[in-house]
Motif scaffolding. Sequence first.
Motif, PDB file in Angstrom:
ATOM      1  N   ASP C  64       0.820  -1.209   0.000  1.00 42.08           N
ATOM      2  CA  ASP C  64       0.000   0.000   0.000  1.00 42.08           C
ATOM      3  C   ASP C  64       0.858   1.264   0.000  1.00 42.08           C
ATOM      4  O   ASP C  64       0.373   2.337  -0.376  1.00 42.08           O
ATOM      5  CB  ASP C  64      -0.904   0.002   1.231  1.00 42.08           C
ATOM      6  CG  ASP C  64      -1.891  -1.145   1.203  1.00 42.08           C
ATOM      7  OD1 ASP C  64      -2.644  -1.240   0.212  1.00 42.08           O
ATOM      8  OD2 ASP C  64      -1.888  -1.967   2.142  1.00 42.08           O
ATOM      9  N   ALA C  65       2.093   1.145   0.439  1.00 41.65           N
ATOM     10  CA  ALA C  65       3.001   2.291   0.489  1.00 41.65           C
ATOM     11  C   ALA C  65       4.420   1.765   0.586  1.00 41.65           C
ATOM     12  O   ALA C  65       4.640   0.596   0.925  1.00 41.65           O
ATOM     13  CB  ALA C  65       2.694   3.174   1.699  1.00 41.65           C
ATOM     14  N   LYS C 119       9.061  11.288  -7.654  1.00 46.17           N
ATOM     15  CA  LYS C 119       7.999  12.027  -6.969  1.00 46.17           C
ATOM     16  C   LYS C 119       7.486  11.347  -5.694  1.00 46.17           C
ATOM     17  O   LYS C 119       6.368  10.780  -5.661  1.00 46.17           O
ATOM     18  CB  LYS C 119       6.816  12.254  -7.935  1.00 46.17           C
ATOM     19  CG  LYS C 119       7.209  13.033  -9.195  1.00 46.17           C
ATOM     20  CD  LYS C 119       7.643  14.445  -8.857  1.00 46.17           C
ATOM     21  CE  LYS C 119       8.099  15.211 -10.081  1.00 46.17           C
ATOM     22  NZ  LYS C 119       8.759  16.496  -9.697  1.00 46.17           N
ATOM     23  N   PRO C 120       8.282  11.381  -4.652  1.00 45.45           N
ATOM     24  CA  PRO C 120       7.781  10.850  -3.380  1.00 45.45           C
ATOM     25  C   PRO C 120       6.566  11.635  -2.904  1.00 45.45           C
ATOM     26  O   PRO C 120       6.462  12.836  -3.132  1.00 45.45           O
ATOM     27  CB  PRO C 120       8.966  11.047  -2.424  1.00 45.45           C
ATOM     28  CG  PRO C 120       9.790  12.130  -3.040  1.00 45.45           C
ATOM     29  CD  PRO C 120       9.620  11.969  -4.528  1.00 45.45           C
ATOM     30  N   ALA C 121       5.668  10.947  -2.237  1.00 42.01           N
ATOM     31  CA  ALA C 121       4.561  11.657  -1.590  1.00 42.01           C
ATOM     32  C   ALA C 121       5.105  12.523  -0.454  1.00 42.01           C
ATOM     33  O   ALA C 121       4.629  13.627  -0.220  1.00 42.01           O
ATOM     34  CB  ALA C 121       3.553  10.640  -1.049  1.00 42.01           C
ATOM     35  N   ILE C 122       6.110  11.980   0.222  1.00 40.61           N
ATOM     36  CA  ILE C 122       6.635  12.610   1.433  1.00 40.61           C
ATOM     37  C   ILE C 122       8.151  12.498   1.466  1.00 40.61           C
ATOM     38  O   ILE C 122       8.713  11.465   1.089  1.00 40.61           O
ATOM     39  CB  ILE C 122       6.044  11.905   2.689  1.00 40.61           C
ATOM     40  CG1 ILE C 122       4.548  12.228   2.829  1.00 40.61           C
ATOM     41  CG2 ILE C 122       6.808  12.292   3.961  1.00 40.61           C
ATOM     42  CD1 ILE C 122       3.830  11.387   3.878  1.00 40.61           C
ATOM     43  N   ALA C 210       4.691   6.631   5.785  1.00 38.08           N
ATOM     44  CA  ALA C 210       4.273   5.891   4.588  1.00 38.08           C
ATOM     45  C   ALA C 210       2.941   5.187   4.835  1.00 38.08           C
ATOM     46  O   ALA C 210       2.035   5.230   3.995  1.00 38.08           O
ATOM     47  CB  ALA C 210       5.358   4.888   4.191  1.00 38.08           C
ATOM     48  N   ALA C 211       2.829   4.548   6.003  1.00 38.78           N
ATOM     49  CA  ALA C 211       1.575   3.860   6.332  1.00 38.78           C
ATOM     50  C   ALA C 211       0.410   4.838   6.339  1.00 38.78           C
ATOM     51  O   ALA C 211      -0.650   4.582   5.735  1.00 38.78           O
ATOM     52  CB  ALA C 211       1.708   3.177   7.706  1.00 38.78           C
ATOM     53  N   GLY C 222      -1.450  12.764   6.184  1.00 45.60           N
ATOM     54  CA  GLY C 222      -0.807  11.526   6.615  1.00 45.60           C
ATOM     55  C   GLY C 222       0.488  11.789   7.367  1.00 45.60           C
ATOM     56  O   GLY C 222       0.760  11.171   8.402  1.00 45.60           O
ATOM     57  N   LEU C 223       1.266  12.723   6.856  1.00 42.55           N
ATOM     58  CA  LEU C 223       2.540  13.047   7.500  1.00 42.55           C
ATOM     59  C   LEU C 223       2.319  13.637   8.883  1.00 42.55           C
ATOM     60  O   LEU C 223       2.978  13.250   9.861  1.00 42.55           O
ATOM     61  CB  LEU C 223       3.316  14.019   6.606  1.00 42.55           C
ATOM     62  CG  LEU C 223       4.662  14.521   7.113  1.00 42.55           C
ATOM     63  CD1 LEU C 223       5.615  13.366   7.417  1.00 42.55           C
ATOM     64  CD2 LEU C 223       5.292  15.466   6.089  1.00 42.55           C
ATOM     65  N   VAL C 224       1.382  14.549   8.985  1.00 41.73           N
ATOM     66  CA  VAL C 224       1.093  15.152  10.289  1.00 41.73           C
ATOM     67  C   VAL C 224       0.550  14.100  11.250  1.00 41.73           C
ATOM     68  O   VAL C 224       0.931  14.060  12.435  1.00 41.73           O
ATOM     69  CB  VAL C 224       0.114  16.337  10.121  1.00 41.73           C
ATOM     70  CG1 VAL C 224      -0.387  16.819  11.483  1.00 41.73           C
ATOM     71  CG2 VAL C 224       0.793  17.481   9.369  1.00 41.73           C
ATOM     72  N   ALA C 225      -0.297  13.233  10.765  1.00 37.65           N
ATOM     73  CA  ALA C 225      -0.846  12.179  11.626  1.00 37.65           C
ATOM     74  C   ALA C 225       0.268  11.276  12.158  1.00 37.65           C
ATOM     75  O   ALA C 225       0.254  10.889  13.338  1.00 37.65           O
ATOM     76  CB  ALA C 225      -1.880  11.357  10.855  1.00 37.65           C
TER      77      ALA C 225
END
Lengths: 276, 276, 276
Positions: C64-65, C119-122, C210-211, C222-225
């Motif tokens: 998934d990631a 292009k990483p998401a994060i 990533a999760a 997602g990153l903040v979480a």
Amino acid sequence: MTVSPTLDAVVAAHAALRAKHPLVQALTNSVSVNFVANVLLSAGAAPAMVDNPEEAALFAGIADAVLINLGTPTAAQVESMRLAAAAAQKAGKPWVLDPIAAGALPWRGAVAAELLQFKPAIVRGNASEIIGLAGLGGGGRGVDSSADPAAAVPAAVDLLAHAAAVSASGPVDHAVGRVAGAVVLVKIGGGDVLLTRVTATGCALGALAAAYASVAPDPLTGLVAAHVHFAVAAEIAASKARGPGSFAVAFVDALDAVDEAALRERAKIEPAVPVG
Amino acid sequence: MTVSPTLDAVVAAHAALRAKHPLVQALTNSVSVNFVANVLLSAGAAPAMVDNPEEAALFAGIADAVLINLGTPTAAQVESMRLAAAAAQKAGKPWVLDPIAAGALPWRGAVAAELLQFKPAIVRGNASEIIGLAGLGGGGRGVDSSADPAAAVPAAVDLLAHAAAVSASGPVDHAVGRVAGAVVLVKIGGGDVLLTRVTATGCALGALAAAYASVAPDPLTGLVAAHVHFAVAAEIAASKARGPGSFAVAFVDALDAVDEAALRERAKIEPAVPVG
Amino acid sequence: MTVSPTLDAVVAAHAALRAKHPLVQALTNSVSVNFVANVLLSAGAAPAMVDNPEEAALFAGIADAVLINLGTPTAAQVESMRLAAAAAQKAGKPWVLDPIAAGALPWRGAVAAELLQFKPAIVRGNASEIIGLAGLGGGGRGVDSSADPAAAVPAAVDLLAHAAAVSASGPVDHAVGRVAGAVVLVKIGGGDVLLTRVTATGCALGALAAAYASVAPDPLTGLVAAHVHFAVAAEIAASKARGPGSFAVAFVDALDAVDEAALRERAKIEPAVPVG
């Protein structure tokens, strides 16, 4: 000139470790890599596990000390070890050789023998490993399966041809080096048998010796300080452990907790005596 | 001839493990390597993670048993696995195959199929892995994502064409092998769901099965003994844990603490029944 | 469109993590691999460390990631990273780049610069690493040894040319991304200094990001979480720790224990503010 590694010298080295947080480059085995990093962090040093051939030499110039541990060598890691050891020697950085099973397995034995050319500050192993490594040199006493560090003293003295200080770990650790030109033996007691029930404790001791070697006045003092810090922490941890798992956790806690008072209360260092 | 793996047989195998401290060579994945070593040490065995192609075969001749775990195979490690499995077979040393994801990933699936030729004493996996591995052989039942070990029994029986004993781990572990020529199934209960919340517990069970296989009268008894030792330790650990982190620590403590009394009090082994 | 990462959004992301147990493929350094897996398991995700070139791309399509961490890159692992990043991009799976020491070591710096093309998401790092990575792009602000995440905000904003969200970890974590087209900064407080005394905590945070990226409505949320879940767990763990060893254990326990109530009671998220 090496000073006699007294308790005061160990205390001073410990203070220097805590003040300087030396950066230790560890090229170590896969079993130990996480534990080695956590031991270094808790004790007061900083770990970096740069062990690829592309970066190993460069990083040895950045680090304060280098650990080379032969536990699970890969071909690429062995190449990195050569490069890092050579770079450390060239830069005057102390490096530690932990010759796991070098006397028993010919391939890594040849690697260990080659690495000795780069003049480690310290060689650390168990008794069999010190005897086995010395035997590789041709002039040594061959492989011996004895686990008694006292039996490894002659081999450790032989290895002073390559390294400034050498120790064999055991119930009583035996460290040799030169003080004012004379070869001396220092025995360090304490510790706990639970150290033998947790993997990679010896590897972590080698890493801590590298850290201390970079802040102590000489390799023998650094090596003895690492043994003492380790043994004192192990005693504290054993008093809180319910078994090998909780011992490992308490040991990492205790490496952080060991301060001058704990060292002065618990250290078991015998005065240096001439040997050889 | 395999004896029926009764509680008495498990107790005897446990006593043999503690008396002999068998040396287990583990070629295992990077996630598990430290935990596997600590589990072996705590349970009563001795670990050595020699997994390079230069030394793997030589060491398989020195070790008492070999674990081959396909969790994170590298090309070099796969070559080591071939060499170690062949050497173990030649030397008559028991070896264990843990075929992580072999049914789902074709590259390692081919490796696993090739390794079966060297006749492991034991294959251990979760239900999906056992089903997936059996499916690779051509005559099997294909990949199934079921997590129920009971569903893996037919695949496990298929794998007896290659291995002396096979188990699928789960809430109730299912192990198959031959007793007096007949294929039998042994179920082992107990354990704790927290085992599924800590990484590498299955890997460590495979390593412990290798250790037991080297001291038990036959692979099935060794495999069952490893499952029982693991399950009893997990139960003890769960009673002391606050979550997955403290469970892992308490589990390593408990592997050491498990003695004959704990086995007799807590073991949940069903009598062997014919299958196939 | 990215929503503002409020506490409610974090709580929702946490609920989604626990409901979906996303599978995270981690190509990470040797020091962190076990800890990363256990952090993911405890937090509520599922780890898989498939990092060989033969399987990395295939598995990125299953996971998934993906986490790509440059801590101890080998040549084979770097090839796997290229393949996994490309496959993740192609499959639309979020992936996280943790550029350890990319600004300080040229070889891995070139790898990091190349990976940005996928292009990483994060991107997640400490302040020096974010500054160093941005500097590799040519238009950045060069390497800075500052450990203050506030100083890394301009570099983090630069990196939004490549990634949807970027954070620098520190006493107060700083995360940037776009909300309704505007670049915003979110600060996350809490945590505990003991996180800096345990190895691989930053690596594990990257994996958790990533999760979360795979279950949150956008990468910034997602990153903040992930930062909030981490910080809250660290606070809980610090209250139970006696040192770095017991902190690491309690932290893994706490990652599991963190629920909506704990998030609402302890989360320290500042409202997003425009930057750049």
